[in-house]
Every structure is written in structure tokens, then in C-alpha cells.
Design a protein around this motif. Structure first.
Motif, PDB file in Angstrom:
ATOM      1  N   GLY A 178       0.628  -0.968   0.261  1.00 59.95           N
ATOM      2  CA  GLY A 178       0.454   0.307  -0.309  1.00 59.95           C
ATOM      3  C   GLY A 178       0.669   1.857  -0.039  1.00 59.95           C
ATOM      4  N   SER A 179       1.733   1.710   0.389  1.00 59.81           N
ATOM      5  CA  SER A 179       3.022   2.437   0.456  1.00 59.81           C
ATOM      6  C   SER A 179       3.146   2.561  -1.318  1.00 59.81           C
ATOM      7  CB  SER A 179       4.244   1.876   1.962  1.00 59.81           C
ATOM      8  OG  SER A 179       5.059   3.261   1.361  1.00 59.81           O
ATOM      9  N   HIS A 188       1.799   2.414  -3.464  1.00 57.68           N
ATOM     10  CA  HIS A 188       1.032   2.621  -4.231  1.00 57.68           C
ATOM     11  C   HIS A 188       0.723   4.273  -4.052  1.00 57.68           C
ATOM     12  CE1 HIS A 188       0.033  -1.270  -6.744  1.00 57.68           C
ATOM     13  NE2 HIS A 188       0.204  -2.398  -5.192  1.00 57.68           N
ATOM     14  N   HIS A 189       0.951   4.058  -2.792  1.00 57.67           N
ATOM     15  CA  HIS A 189       0.593   5.923  -2.398  1.00 57.67           C
ATOM     16  C   HIS A 189       1.645   6.392  -3.377  1.00 57.67           C
ATOM     17  CE1 HIS A 189       0.314   8.336   0.311  1.00 57.67           C
ATOM     18  NE2 HIS A 189       1.284   8.956   0.260  1.00 57.67           N
ATOM     19  N   HIS A 190       2.770   6.009  -3.049  1.00 53.30           N
ATOM     20  CA  HIS A 190       3.759   6.548  -3.971  1.00 53.30           C
ATOM     21  C   HIS A 190       3.532   6.789  -5.397  1.00 53.30           C
ATOM     22  CE1 HIS A 190       5.533   9.023  -0.378  1.00 53.30           C
ATOM     23  NE2 HIS A 190       5.685   7.265  -0.113  1.00 53.30           N
TER      24      HIS A 190
END
Length: 187
Positions: free
Chosen positions: A38-39, A41-43
Motif C-alpha cells: 500500500g505504501s 501505491h501511495h507513491h
């Protein structure tokens, strides 16, 4: 601790240098950084977006270090500029030479058009910067380009030699080449 976009990109460069482009897997990078996917896909907008960002990051780091090196010494003449580049290229760890990363990006460029375009821009800029450094000591732009190609081609050869050429051996080769630079440090 929050993982930044730059953390992801730096981790990607490390993986690329060690494992090549095939090692650039989101799950493995997340595990390496101790975070969830998820981290990531945040960036980044997927794996393709990450690879584009990674190539951009590599290009910026490579060219910023070289631009700064040439700019810092250019007013001191050709010899001073080239001597400084030798220092930077042969220091351990080097700010402008990471043979394993160079090899990995060049290998990636053989099969990926985006990596190939990135490498082509880097090669062109490095040669241009070296030509600029050589120009005051050369009779023409063509002579400066030829002189610029010599240390660059040595660098490329050293990067792909197996086992790798040590920094000390590469420094000795560059020092031999420095003997061909006309004049003193104030060219």
C-alpha cells in the motif's frame, strides 16, 4: 517511520545494482523496506510508473553529481576539472561511479526502450560535459569531443570488466591519461 518516494527509489537502485531489472518487484521492495505494498501505491501508479520514476531518479542523480563536479572546477581549467573528476570517479564509494549500477542500467537498456532512452541521454550529457571540460585545451570542438571520448570509454570498459577494475587501478589509468592534458592547471 514513513517511507518516502525517494526511499522507494533509492531501494530500487540498490536492488537494480544487485539483481538487475528483474529484481524490481513491488513485493520484494516492500519487504526490503519493511512496509506494505500500500505504501508503494501511495507513491507510484503501478510497476510501470515506478520503473519510469526509477530511471528518472537514476538519471538525475548521475547528471547532478557530474554537473556539479564540472561546474565547481571549470574556471580552474581543463586539467583541474579532469583531476577533480578522477577523484570523484575513483573515490570509494564514488559519487559519480557505481559500476554495478551502470552495468545493470545498460543491461536493462538492451531490452527496454525507456531504459535505452535514459541511458542515451546520460551518455550524451556526460560526453558533452567532458567535451566542455576539454574544449579550452583543444584546437577545435571535434578535437575536444575525441579527447572527451577517451576517459568516457575507459570508464565504460572498466564498468563492464569482470571482475570489476578496482578504483585504484582505474585511478592509475586516468592518471596516465591526465598526462595527455596540455598545460598546467590554469589552461
Amino acid at each position: 517511520m514513513a517511507i518516502t518516494r525517494t526511499d522507494w527509489l533509492d531501494a530500487g537502485l540498490d536492488v537494480l545494482a544487485r539483481e538487475g531489472a528483474d529484481g524490481l518487484r513491488i513485493d520484494r521492495l516492500a519487504s526490503r523496506l519493511g512496509v506494505t505494498k500500500g505504501s508503494f501505491h501511495h507513491h507510484f501508479a503501478g510497476a510501470a510508473g515506478y520503473r519510469t520514476a526509477l530511471l528518472d531518479h537514476y538519471e538525475q542523480l548521475t547528471l547532478q553529481a557530474l554537473d556539479a563536479a564540472v561546474e565547481a572546477r571549470q574556471q580552474q581549467g581543463t586539467r583541474a576539472t579532469l583531476e577533480w573528476l578522477v577523484e570523484l570517479a575513483t573515490d570509494e564509494p564514488s559519487s559519480i561511479r557505481r559500476a554495478e549500477l551502470d552495468r545493470a542500467v545498460r543491461a536493462w537498456a538492451n531490452s527496454d526502450p525507456e531504459a535505452r532512452a535514459t541511458q542515451a541521454r546520460i551518455d550524451a550529457r556526460v560526453i558533452e560535459l567532458l567535451q566542455t571540460a576539454w574544449r579550452p585545451a583543444s584546437e577545435s570542438d571535434a578535437a575536444a569531443r575525441t579527447a572527451a571520448l577517451v576517459p568516457y570509454l575507459v570508464s565504460l570498459g572498466a564498468a563492464v570488466t569482470v571482475p570489476p577494475i578496482s578504483a585504484a587501478e582505474l585511478r592509475a589509468v586516468y592518471e596516465l591519461l591526465l598526462g595527455a592534458v596540455p598545460g598546467a592547471a590554469t589552461d
